[in-house]
Scaffold this motif. Structure first.
Motif, short mmCIF file in Angstrom:
data_model
loop_
_atom_site.label_atom_id
_atom_site.label_comp_id
_atom_site.label_asym_id
_atom_site.label_seq_id
_atom_site.Cartn_x
_atom_site.Cartn_y
_atom_site.Cartn_z
N ALA A 95 0.79 -1.16 0.00
CA ALA A 95 -0.04 -0.04 0.04
C ALA A 95 0.99 1.23 0.01
O ALA A 95 0.72 2.26 -0.56
CB ALA A 95 -0.94 0.26 1.33
N ALA A 96 1.99 1.09 0.97
CA ALA A 96 2.96 2.57 0.77
C ALA A 96 3.60 2.68 -0.50
O ALA A 96 3.64 3.83 -0.99
CB ALA A 96 3.78 2.32 2.01
N THR A 97 3.91 1.71 -0.98
CA THR A 97 4.67 1.69 -2.46
C THR A 97 3.64 2.31 -3.64
O THR A 97 4.03 3.09 -4.24
CB THR A 97 5.22 0.23 -2.76
OG1 THR A 97 6.00 -0.23 -1.90
CG2 THR A 97 5.67 0.28 -4.22
N VAL A 98 2.42 1.68 -3.45
CA VAL A 98 1.30 2.18 -4.54
C VAL A 98 1.37 3.70 -4.16
O VAL A 98 1.04 4.50 -5.13
CB VAL A 98 0.07 1.35 -4.37
CG1 VAL A 98 -0.85 2.17 -5.17
CG2 VAL A 98 0.24 -0.02 -4.85
N ALA A 99 1.13 4.15 -2.84
CA ALA A 99 0.78 5.72 -2.57
C ALA A 99 2.01 6.50 -3.05
O ALA A 99 1.92 7.67 -3.65
CB ALA A 99 0.69 5.76 -1.06
N ARG A 100 3.22 6.02 -2.73
CA ARG A 100 4.52 6.90 -3.03
C ARG A 100 4.54 7.09 -4.74
O ARG A 100 5.07 8.00 -5.10
CB ARG A 100 5.68 6.16 -2.43
CG ARG A 100 6.91 6.68 -3.00
CD ARG A 100 8.00 6.17 -2.05
NE ARG A 100 8.25 4.76 -2.22
CZ ARG A 100 8.74 4.08 -3.05
NH1 ARG A 100 9.13 4.72 -3.93
NH2 ARG A 100 8.80 2.74 -3.36
N ILE A 101 4.51 6.06 -5.37
CA ILE A 101 4.41 5.97 -7.12
C ILE A 101 3.42 6.79 -7.41
O ILE A 101 3.53 7.46 -8.32
CB ILE A 101 4.70 4.55 -7.28
CG1 ILE A 101 6.01 3.94 -6.97
CG2 ILE A 101 4.62 4.79 -8.88
CD1 ILE A 101 6.14 2.25 -7.43
N ALA A 102 2.20 6.67 -6.71
CA ALA A 102 1.21 7.36 -7.37
C ALA A 102 1.58 8.98 -7.21
O ALA A 102 1.26 9.94 -8.01
CB ALA A 102 0.03 7.18 -6.60
N ARG A 103 2.16 9.49 -5.92
CA ARG A 103 2.42 10.67 -5.83
C ARG A 103 3.59 11.28 -6.80
O ARG A 103 3.57 12.41 -7.38
CB ARG A 103 3.11 10.96 -4.37
CG ARG A 103 3.44 12.29 -3.98
CD ARG A 103 3.89 12.52 -2.44
NE ARG A 103 4.48 11.29 -2.30
CZ ARG A 103 5.86 11.11 -2.20
NH1 ARG A 103 6.47 12.21 -2.82
NH2 ARG A 103 6.44 10.21 -1.58
#
Length: 400
Positions: free
Chosen positions: A153-161
């Motif tokens: 979840a953290a990886t998805v959020a970081r890359i989305a940003r």
């Protein structure tokens, strides 16, 4: 093309970012209700009158689209003119049927891996919306709860940003807590604990993320109604529940309501940064709810059904452990100790936290939907009944 180019020029001018603004095209009338285009080219403009054969300006990457909730979300987005990017893991045939949720050329598929950041960047680079539906009800050899609910979840959020995504929607879970109160397991549900830590990780990487906390979700091919109707969940005709399910309150939600809420959240300019509790309109005692499921399936006391206390059903406890050991990747009937634990956690709806009704969703009542969902599981499913031969089952009692 000339008309679209003119429309693009006027929109940019009205926003104050074009030389035409200097000659009066951009007046005060437009300064408050028109926003500058982040991607000033004709491909970003809405096209059509609305609906499946139009383009509504949304390019959405839906992670976890092949799951139960994902299929409904994709269908809702696709029939409203959304361009969908559907990453998949494993065989492409598992998601091929989702090509029909949108018009020709509007649904694109790409292979990815949650641990491969380059693949995540590729599936997000053209999107203005990312929906993270990735989840797992049990741990596997390759993915533990921490891998999916926190690190992933953290990886998805970081890359989305990093990719400039405008809106990120993250699906958590109702009752998620840093340290869930234990009922059966000594440390409580690991699933609920990692979901809470996942929320914190997402919020840290993408502060304006929209978070949904759904309760038990029911619908076609769900893991709620069909879980309790599965013969592996029973001991012969006895249904074991912790303390007979008399101390657990549930507030189940229809999956169509959740998909409607996710779509409305994309359109709502006030939704970023908020948490929404995704719960149904009524609260029920778990034992009464399961009794009602069996009345609907015509498997009541006359059929031999009886609800018992799981604490004293030792053979069923052995079955849970046996199922986890023998079928770790895909347990029969989704049976496992962590699921048994969170099945008996009472749904807590916090005051002051928005619900789906704040997104304009008209909630579905279980009494109107569940009989249709459980029809294939009737005890007399192949009996050609007469009209009025069977009386409608008594509805479940509502907890106020």
């Amino acid at each position: 093309m000339a008309a679209l180019a003119l429309q693009q020029t006027l929109l940019i001018a009205r926003a104050g970012h074009h030389p035409l603004a200097a000659i009066g095209v951009a007046s005060s009338h437009y300064s408050t209700d028109v926003k500058p285009l982040k991607n000033p080219h004709t491909a970003s403009l809405k096209r059509g009158t609305g609906g499946r054969s139009s383009y509504n300006g949304i390019v959405a990457t839906v992670l976890g689209a092949s799951g139960f909730i994902g299929r409904y979300v994709c269908n809702k987005l696709g029939k409203n003119g959304t361009q969908l990017i559907i990453p998949y893991r494993g065989d492409a045939y598992a998601v091929r049927r989702l090509k029909l949720v949108g018009d020709l050329g509007q649904v694109l598929f790409f292979p990815y891996d949650l641990r491969d950041e380059d693949s995540l960047r590729k599936v997000m680079q053209y999107s203005n919306v990312v929906i993270n539906l990735i989840g797992r009800d049990w741990e596997t050899k390759n993915f533990k709860f921490e891998d999916v609910n926190i690190k992933g979840a953290a990886t998805v959020a970081r890359i989305a940003r990093e990719m400039g995504v405008e809106k990120l929607i993250h699906i958590s879970a109702l009752n998620a807590a840093e340290k869930p109160k234990p009922l059966i397991l000594k440390e409580g549900s690991k699933f609920l604990s990692t979901k809470w830590h996942g929320e914190m990780a997402v919020r840290n990487e993408f502060p304006d993320a929209i978070i949904f906390r759904p309760s038990d979700v029911y619908g076609h091919e769900d893991r709620f109604l069909r879980y309790y109707s599965h013969l592996w969940r029973r001991t012969l005709r006895f249904m074991p529940l912790w303390k007979k399910g008399e101390e657990t309150i549930k507030q189940p939600l229809a999956v169509s309501d959740l998909s409607n809420a996710i779509y409305n959240a994309i359109l709502d300019p006030d939704a970023p940064g908020k948490v929404f509790q995704a719960v149904g309109p009524k609260r029920y005692q778990l034992g009464e709810l399961v009794d009602w499921f069996h009345r609907v399936m015509r498997k009541d006391e006359n059929w031999g059904y009886q609800r018992i206390d799981l604490r004293w059903d030792i053979p069923f406890q052995w079955r849970i452990t046996f199922t986890e050991k023998i079928c770790p990747s895909w347990p029969v009937a989704y049976l496992g100790w962590d699921k048994i634990e969170r099945d008996h956690v009472t749904d807590v709806v916090e005051r002051g936290v928005p619900t789906l009704e704040d997104l304009g969703v008209v909630l579905t009542h279980m009494e109107d939907q569940v009989p249709w969902e459980l029809r294939p599981y009737l005890a007399t499913a192949y009996y050609d009944e007469e009209v009025g031969e069977f009386q409608p089952p008594e509805p479940p009692r509502v907890v106020v």
